[in-house]
Design a protein around this motif. Structure first.
Motif, short mmCIF file in Angstrom:
data_model
loop_
_atom_site.label_atom_id
_atom_site.label_comp_id
_atom_site.label_asym_id
_atom_site.label_seq_id
_atom_site.Cartn_x
_atom_site.Cartn_y
_atom_site.Cartn_z
N VAL A 46 -24.20 -7.24 2.04
CA VAL A 46 -24.15 -5.83 1.62
C VAL A 46 -25.06 -4.97 2.50
O VAL A 46 -24.69 -3.85 2.89
N GLN A 47 -26.22 -5.49 2.85
CA GLN A 47 -27.16 -4.73 3.68
C GLN A 47 -26.56 -4.32 5.01
O GLN A 47 -26.86 -3.25 5.54
N HIS A 48 -25.73 -5.19 5.56
CA HIS A 48 -25.19 -4.97 6.91
C HIS A 48 -23.92 -4.12 6.90
O HIS A 48 -23.66 -3.37 7.85
N VAL A 49 -23.14 -4.22 5.84
CA VAL A 49 -21.85 -3.53 5.78
C VAL A 49 -21.97 -2.16 5.11
O VAL A 49 -21.38 -1.18 5.56
N CYS A 50 -22.77 -2.08 4.05
CA CYS A 50 -22.96 -0.81 3.33
C CYS A 50 -24.12 -0.06 3.98
O CYS A 50 -25.25 -0.06 3.47
N ARG A 51 -23.83 0.60 5.09
CA ARG A 51 -24.90 1.22 5.88
C ARG A 51 -25.23 2.63 5.40
O ARG A 51 -26.23 3.20 5.84
N THR A 52 -24.41 3.21 4.56
CA THR A 52 -24.69 4.55 4.04
C THR A 52 -24.65 4.52 2.52
O THR A 52 -24.12 3.59 1.90
N TRP A 104 -23.01 -6.69 -14.03
CA TRP A 104 -24.20 -6.40 -13.23
C TRP A 104 -25.29 -7.43 -13.54
O TRP A 104 -26.27 -7.16 -14.22
N GLY A 105 -25.06 -8.63 -13.00
CA GLY A 105 -26.04 -9.70 -13.16
C GLY A 105 -27.18 -9.58 -12.18
O GLY A 105 -27.28 -8.63 -11.39
N ARG A 106 -28.04 -10.58 -12.19
CA ARG A 106 -29.24 -10.56 -11.36
C ARG A 106 -28.91 -10.46 -9.88
O ARG A 106 -29.57 -9.73 -9.13
N GLY A 107 -27.90 -11.19 -9.43
CA GLY A 107 -27.57 -11.20 -8.00
C GLY A 107 -27.14 -9.83 -7.49
O GLY A 107 -27.60 -9.38 -6.44
N LEU A 108 -26.26 -9.17 -8.22
CA LEU A 108 -25.78 -7.85 -7.80
C LEU A 108 -26.91 -6.83 -7.85
O LEU A 108 -27.06 -6.01 -6.94
N LYS A 109 -27.72 -6.89 -8.90
CA LYS A 109 -28.85 -5.97 -8.99
C LYS A 109 -29.81 -6.17 -7.83
O LYS A 109 -30.33 -5.21 -7.25
N ARG A 110 -30.03 -7.43 -7.47
CA ARG A 110 -30.96 -7.72 -6.37
C ARG A 110 -30.43 -7.17 -5.04
O ARG A 110 -31.19 -6.65 -4.21
N GLN A 170 -31.07 -3.49 -5.09
CA GLN A 170 -32.51 -3.29 -4.93
C GLN A 170 -32.91 -3.42 -3.46
O GLN A 170 -33.66 -2.59 -2.92
N ASN A 171 -32.40 -4.45 -2.82
CA ASN A 171 -32.73 -4.68 -1.41
C ASN A 171 -32.30 -3.51 -0.53
O ASN A 171 -32.95 -3.19 0.46
N TRP A 172 -31.17 -2.90 -0.89
CA TRP A 172 -30.69 -1.75 -0.10
C TRP A 172 -31.72 -0.63 -0.11
O TRP A 172 -32.00 -0.03 0.92
N TYR A 173 -32.29 -0.37 -1.26
CA TYR A 173 -33.28 0.71 -1.37
C TYR A 173 -34.64 0.29 -0.81
O TYR A 173 -35.34 1.10 -0.18
N ARG A 200 -33.43 -0.70 -10.79
CA ARG A 200 -34.89 -0.55 -10.77
C ARG A 200 -35.55 -1.16 -9.51
O ARG A 200 -36.34 -2.10 -9.59
N PRO A 201 -35.21 -0.63 -8.31
CA PRO A 201 -35.89 -1.10 -7.09
C PRO A 201 -37.37 -0.75 -7.14
O PRO A 201 -37.78 0.19 -7.82
N SER A 202 -38.17 -1.52 -6.41
CA SER A 202 -39.62 -1.31 -6.40
C SER A 202 -40.04 -0.74 -5.05
O SER A 202 -39.22 -0.55 -4.15
N ALA A 203 -41.33 -0.47 -4.94
CA ALA A 203 -41.91 -0.02 -3.66
C ALA A 203 -42.94 -1.05 -3.24
O ALA A 203 -44.16 -0.83 -3.30
N LYS A 204 -42.46 -2.22 -2.81
CA LYS A 204 -43.36 -3.32 -2.46
C LYS A 204 -44.26 -2.98 -1.30
O LYS A 204 -45.34 -3.56 -1.14
N ASP A 205 -43.80 -2.06 -0.43
CA ASP A 205 -44.63 -1.68 0.72
C ASP A 205 -45.71 -0.69 0.32
O ASP A 205 -46.53 -0.27 1.15
N GLY A 206 -45.70 -0.28 -0.94
CA GLY A 206 -46.71 0.64 -1.41
C GLY A 206 -46.55 2.07 -0.94
O GLY A 206 -47.46 2.90 -1.11
N ALA A 207 -45.42 2.39 -0.34
CA ALA A 207 -45.22 3.72 0.22
C ALA A 207 -45.05 4.75 -0.89
O ALA A 207 -44.16 4.65 -1.73
N ALA A 208 -45.93 5.75 -0.87
CA ALA A 208 -45.86 6.79 -1.89
C ALA A 208 -44.56 7.57 -1.79
O ALA A 208 -44.01 8.02 -2.80
N GLY A 209 -44.06 7.74 -0.56
CA GLY A 209 -42.81 8.45 -0.37
C GLY A 209 -41.65 7.74 -1.03
O GLY A 209 -40.74 8.39 -1.56
N ARG A 210 -41.65 6.41 -1.03
CA ARG A 210 -40.57 5.65 -1.66
C ARG A 210 -40.62 5.84 -3.18
O ARG A 210 -39.58 6.02 -3.82
N VAL A 211 -41.82 5.79 -3.72
CA VAL A 211 -41.98 6.02 -5.15
C VAL A 211 -41.48 7.42 -5.51
O VAL A 211 -40.78 7.62 -6.51
#
Length: 527
Positions: free
Chosen positions: A121-127, A145-151, A154-157, A188-199
């Motif tokens: 999904v990351q590679h094909v859904c570019r927008t 919408w199980g765990r895999g699809l949600k993940r 989340q990774n996209w964001y 519910r994606p997170s901001a693991k990089d701690g970026a305030a802009g992402r939050v």
């Protein structure tokens, strides 16, 4: 009757099965059935969102869906890799078939196949639009919408740089019944990089207070632009924040000054999509002004490649622009000749580099009834698109000839020196009805004493006439001329048939309007 006459393949009409490897096509004749991998390629590149002469879009999509599901079941890794390869390389005019194929993969029985589809999904859904479409297709297929699809969502964001994510969220705000608020609330994606802009982006999307977090500049500019009430307020914001046309109020898109400010910020695809509107507003006015700026970008080979503009997208834009009116709505304009010429140049530049083979080419276009249908949900018929694609080879090779056919020979007054506009007009003027005889190129060449090294036939493969099969006609041409001629078949619809015999190493089936098709043909001819 002698046994020789009873088994002579030259006496088998196209309305009868030549051998066990053939299947009934949709036109009442028999062709060779494509394998699942070849048909996967056809679907990924051509899609099935437009009806063919014989099949509705729904029926064709269901057939192709079954093929894609079989591919996921047979070899999930090969399937995922192929979907990503064709998508990332920009070989298809639209992303939708690849997005659909991934959604089907998330329903596979094998958990490894489901994970491979979700990883892609990351590679094909570019927008953002691609992501919304993926989510909507999953819903339509009844996937929970199980765990895999949600993940995967989340990774996209989470994986995109903050500025890039802000651009996506302000440019692609909603589509296909989804928006960022709905997806972020659901996954519910997170901001693991701690970026305030992402939050800040997450909070902004769902309507929460920013709580001291600062949005990226591109989103700040978008929000300020949406509050503007006059062009005088808006233009400085466009220039300061380098806003795109999707980030400004709809009312402002009817103003020339707004487009003049937007133009330097637009990606090439957006420029091509809005040529008619900008022309109608007088933005493209002089060779030394915006007209020259746009024409220069359309003639820049590096920008064409960076933009990933597909040749078919450009060809469609050319057809619409030269018509002087929008496909939907009542927008009209007087086409600017330099822009028409620049679009033609861009069309040729959008194909992969092709090295001339020096071989003789007989470029044959199926002009039958079934080629009247528009390709890829666009405004061009399959036979018009075929002629344009053949022009790429004609402009590359010195030795070529054009030939049209349905159930009889159709003279085509086309040369490599013609404009694409003239070629499309020539095809439009030849409104031939009747059946399809894909053996005619070889039989006509033999009758007229035409010597060629390769026949390139652009067709939907729905051959159905009473003459011999095309593969037999090629064998006859080889035998009687002493030339070991090859046959390349460019399939122009996402059906499961080909007139090329897969057991003959001198025959090749390619997908029509694959952006790599012309170079693939050249490599085959050269080999």
């Amino acid at each position: 009757m002698s046994y020789a006459s009873l088994v002579d393949v030259r006496a088998v009409p196209q309305t009868e099965r030549l051998n066990a490897r053939q299947s009934a096509n949709n036109g009442g004749g028999f062709s060779f059935a494509l394998g699942v991998w070849a048909r996967l390629d056809r679907f990924l590149i051509l899609g099935s969102d437009a009806a063919t002469y014989y099949e509705s879009a729904r029926k064709l999509t269901r057939e192709n869906a079954a093929v894609v599901e079989e591919c996921w079941k047979t070899d999930f890794r090969r399937t995922a890799d192929r979907i990503v390869e064709i998508s990332v390389a920009g070989r298809a005019p639209k992303a939708s078939p690849a997005v659909f194929a991934l959604a089907l993969g998330t329903l596979a029985e094998d958990v490894r196949a489901r994970q491979a589809a979700l990883d892609a999904v990351q590679h094909v859904c570019r927008t953002g639009t691609h992501l919304f479409e993926f989510a909507s297709i999953c819903d339509a297929l009844g996937r929970g919408w199980g765990r895999g699809l949600k993940r995967a969502v989340q990774n996209w964001y989470e994986s995109r740089p903050v500025d890039s994510l802000g651009y996506q969220m302000s440019k692609y705000r909603s589509r296909h019944g989804y928006d960022h608020s709905r997806l972020i609330s659901r996954t519910r994606p997170s901001a693991k990089d701690g970026a305030a802009g992402r939050v800040a982006l997450y909070r902004w999307a769902v309507g929460n207070s920013l709580d001291g977090h600062v949005l990226p500049d591109v989103v700040v500019g978008h929000l300020e632009a949406m509050k503007a009430e006059t062009v005088q307020e808006l233009v400085p914001l466009i220039e300061r924040h380098r806003l795109t046309w999707e980030a400004v109020p709809t009312w402002s898109l009817a103003d020339r000054k707004v487009w003049e400010a937007l133009l330097p910020n637009l990606k090439l695809e957006a420029v091509v999509r809005n040529l008619g509107r900008m022309t109608s507003l007088g933005v493209l006015r002089t060779l030394s002004g915006d007209n020259g700026f746009v024409a220069g970008r359309l003639s820049d080979v590096e920008e064409i490649r960076r933009s990933r503009l597909h040749p078919f997208t450009i060809l469609q834009a050319l057809a619409v622009y030269r018509s002087g009116r929008s496909v939907k709505g009542d927008l009209k304009w007087d086409p600017v000749p330099t822009i028409v010429s620049a679009l033609e140049q861009a069309f040729y530049l959008a194909f992969a580099n092709v090295v001339p083979t020096g071989k003789r080419h007989y470029l044959s276009i199926d002009m039958s009834d079934s080629m009247k249908s528009n390709m890829i949900g666009g405004v061009l018929s399959a036979r018009q698109a075929s002629a344009a694609m053949a022009m790429v080879t004609a402009r590359t090779e010195e030795n070529y000839g054009f030939f049209g056919f349905n159930h009889r020979a159709v003279p085509l007054a086309i040369t490599a020196n013609d404009s694409l506009t003239g070629v499309i007009r020539e095809i439009e003027d030849n409104r031939f009805n009747g059946g399809t005889d894909c053996a005619l190129p070889m039989l006509h060449a033999l009758q007229k004493g035409i010597e060629t090294d390769v026949f390139v036939i652009y067709t939907d493969n729905e051959t159905n006439w009473t003459s011999m099969h095309p593969s037999v006609a090629l064998q006859k041409y080889r035998r009687e001329t002493g030339i070991d001629a090859k046959l390349v078949v460019a399939g122009m619809t996402a059906t499961g048939f080909s007139i090329a015999d897969p057991m003959d190493a001198g025959m090749l089936d390619v997908v029509g309007f694959d952006s790599s098709a012309v170079s693939i043909i050249a490599d085959f001819v050269r080999g």
